[in-house]
Scaffold this active site. Sequence first.
Site, short mmCIF file in Angstrom:
data_model
loop_
_atom_site.label_atom_id
_atom_site.label_comp_id
_atom_site.label_asym_id
_atom_site.label_seq_id
_atom_site.Cartn_x
_atom_site.Cartn_y
_atom_site.Cartn_z
N ASP A 69 0.80 -1.22 0.00
CA ASP A 69 0.00 0.00 0.00
C ASP A 69 0.84 1.28 0.00
O ASP A 69 2.06 1.22 0.16
CB ASP A 69 -0.96 -0.01 1.21
CG ASP A 69 -0.25 -0.39 2.51
OD1 ASP A 69 0.98 -0.47 2.54
OD2 ASP A 69 -0.96 -0.61 3.52
N ASN A 138 -7.45 -2.38 14.39
CA ASN A 138 -8.83 -2.67 13.99
C ASN A 138 -8.93 -3.86 13.03
O ASN A 138 -9.98 -4.10 12.44
CB ASN A 138 -9.48 -1.44 13.36
CG ASN A 138 -8.78 -0.98 12.07
OD1 ASN A 138 -7.86 -1.64 11.59
ND2 ASN A 138 -9.22 0.13 11.52
N HIS A 140 -7.13 -4.28 10.23
CA HIS A 140 -6.85 -4.06 8.81
C HIS A 140 -5.57 -4.77 8.38
O HIS A 140 -4.64 -4.93 9.16
CB HIS A 140 -6.87 -2.57 8.43
CG HIS A 140 -5.72 -1.73 8.87
ND1 HIS A 140 -5.88 -0.43 9.30
CD2 HIS A 140 -4.39 -1.98 8.93
CE1 HIS A 140 -4.69 0.07 9.60
NE2 HIS A 140 -3.77 -0.84 9.39
N GLU A 145 -9.54 -1.46 5.41
CA GLU A 145 -10.18 -1.13 6.68
C GLU A 145 -11.43 -1.99 6.90
O GLU A 145 -11.95 -2.59 5.95
CB GLU A 145 -10.59 0.36 6.66
CG GLU A 145 -9.40 1.32 6.55
CD GLU A 145 -8.68 1.55 7.89
OE1 GLU A 145 -8.54 0.59 8.68
OE2 GLU A 145 -8.24 2.69 8.12
C1 GLP Z 1 -0.30 0.52 8.56
C2 GLP Z 1 -0.04 -0.35 7.32
C3 GLP Z 1 -0.27 -1.81 7.62
C4 GLP Z 1 0.38 -2.20 8.91
C5 GLP Z 1 -0.21 -1.41 10.04
C6 GLP Z 1 0.32 -1.78 11.41
O1 GLP Z 1 -1.59 0.95 8.67
N1 GLP Z 1 -0.81 0.04 6.21
O2 GLP Z 1 0.20 -2.58 6.52
O3 GLP Z 1 0.23 -3.57 9.13
O4 GLP Z 1 0.08 -0.04 9.80
O5 GLP Z 1 1.51 -1.11 11.66
P1 GLP Z 1 2.46 -1.39 12.88
O6 GLP Z 1 3.27 -2.57 12.49
O7 GLP Z 1 3.31 -0.15 12.96
O8 GLP Z 1 1.62 -1.60 14.07
#
Ligand code: GLP
Length: 242
Positions: A69, A138, A140, A145
């Site tokens: 993404d 949440n 995702h 989302e």
């Molecule tokens: C972002 C990314 C996700 C990732 C998430 C969790 O929103 N788009 O791909 O998994 O953050 O991030 P973290 O690993 O910093 O908790």
Amino acid sequence: MSINWKAAQNYEELSKLAADIFEQQLQENEKSVLGLATGGTPEGLYSELVQRYNDGKISFEKATSFNLDEYVGLSADHPASYHYFMDTHLFHKVNMRRDSIHLPSGDAEDLQAIAEAYDKKIEASGGIDLQLLGIGVNGHIGFNEPGSSFEASTNIIKLTDSTREQNKIYFDSIVDVPSYAITMGIKTIMQAKKIVLLIAGSDKQGAIDHLSSGIITEDFPASILHKHTDVTIIYTGVEKKN
Ligand code: GLP
């Protein structure tokens, strides 16, 4: 086949276990197509992979990558962009060929065309062999989302307030956090041959509880992983209760 759950003693072990899976993948097929993720969780994995590359254990020369993404509106050189993250943590440090690296562009004029072309490029590459995932509080995955269709391919999505709030640490202030992102869809993710999801830290306890309950719902996007045949979840700092 059900999900393969692996408890790691700590974050370092989680990163090493994940790196073992990538190392094995690259050893089995040097031309592997890797699906990559951003966020705080995979940082340790990337530094472990850089270490193994420096030690001559793995090579990315013939590999191809597709990231999950990108934020809409951020250029590749914006320090909070996922292009920038990947360059900093991996691509500038290993022998990955520039033309084998793919991330959805967040600042193109026609994002819809970018999204459609992204899926076609993944398909043309032969499909993703190994997809790395993190998880949002949440549920995702990528930026899919809650409420996202399980049938969606790469698309443009409105970020929830909670996701923007969670990710504001990477920006000067909440107003700078983009409201939209372009993300591989759930369907695209599920087409990967193998998936590794990393979960680290107590703020993800609710997420692991939901996942281990086995309930599959679009309100908790990661729950679709129960329908995949080859998923490993490596976790630490959270408790798996059932
Ligand atoms: C972002 C990314 C996700 C990732 C998430 C969790 O929103 N788009 O791909 O998994 O953050 O991030 P973290 O690993 O910093 O908790």
